[in-house]
Design an enzyme around this catalytic site. Structure first.
Site, PDB file in Angstrom:
ATOM      1  CG  ASN A 193      -5.401  14.882   0.079  1.00 42.81           C
ATOM      2  OD1 ASN A 193      -5.611  14.708  -0.961  1.00 42.81           O
ATOM      3  ND2 ASN A 193      -5.334  15.977  -0.044  1.00 42.81           N
ATOM      4  CG  ASP A 220      -8.245  14.998  -3.551  1.00 41.65           C
ATOM      5  OD1 ASP A 220      -7.802  14.751  -4.304  1.00 41.65           O
ATOM      6  OD2 ASP A 220      -8.233  15.748  -2.372  1.00 41.65           O
ATOM      7  CG  HIS A 253       8.018   0.809  14.107  1.00 38.99           C
ATOM      8  ND1 HIS A 253       7.385   0.971  14.566  1.00 38.99           N
ATOM      9  CD2 HIS A 253       9.209   1.785  13.835  1.00 38.99           C
ATOM     10  CE1 HIS A 253       7.157   1.965  15.852  1.00 38.99           C
ATOM     11  NE2 HIS A 253       8.786   2.196  15.587  1.00 38.99           N
TER      12      HIS A 253
END
Length: 129
Positions: A123, A28, A20
């Site tokens: 990303n 990338d 959690h």
């Protein structure tokens, strides 16, 4: 033997350990290494697999509460790429922030999955629900 969904054992192991509010980075091909952060490299050739492909596979098997992306993604990528991203994260809270802030989150991530992605600012950080 797994025959559907995610079949990469390293990715399965990593996402099984994400708890959690933990973060998972999908990066990338040019993303730097971060000491102390587990990195799974699934890059094959430039562009394969993409961040979006890996996101779709992970999100189909994992509960995500928030997605973090750099603001620069919106500047460097066209409408088609942005719409594909929005389709993948539909129903999930999305936060865009400066890339410097994005990078500052990485050292505390549970892990990084490096792809063959070549798009600018592709990303993404997935934060578990």
């Amino acid at each position: 033997m797994l025959v559907t969904g995610l079949i990469n054992p390293q990715i399965l192991s990593l996402i099984a350990r994400v708890r959690h509010t933990d973060a998972l980075v999908i990066a990338d091909a040019a993303f730097k290494s971060w000491p102390g952060v587990e990195t799974i490299d699934v890059s094959l050739i430039k562009g394969v697999p993409t961040v979006h492909q890996v996101m779709e596979a992970v999100l189909a098997n994992w509960k995500c509460g928030e997605v973090v992306k750099s603001q620069e993604f919106l500047t460097f990528n066209g409408v088609d790429v942005q719409n594909d991203f929005r389709r993948i994260v539909e129903g999930i809270k999305v936060t865009f922030e400066p890339f410097a802030n994005f990078k500052a989150r990485v050292p505390s991530a549970a892990g990084i999955i490096r792809t063959g992605e070549v798009m600018e600012h592709g990303n993404v950080i997935l934060i578990s629900a």
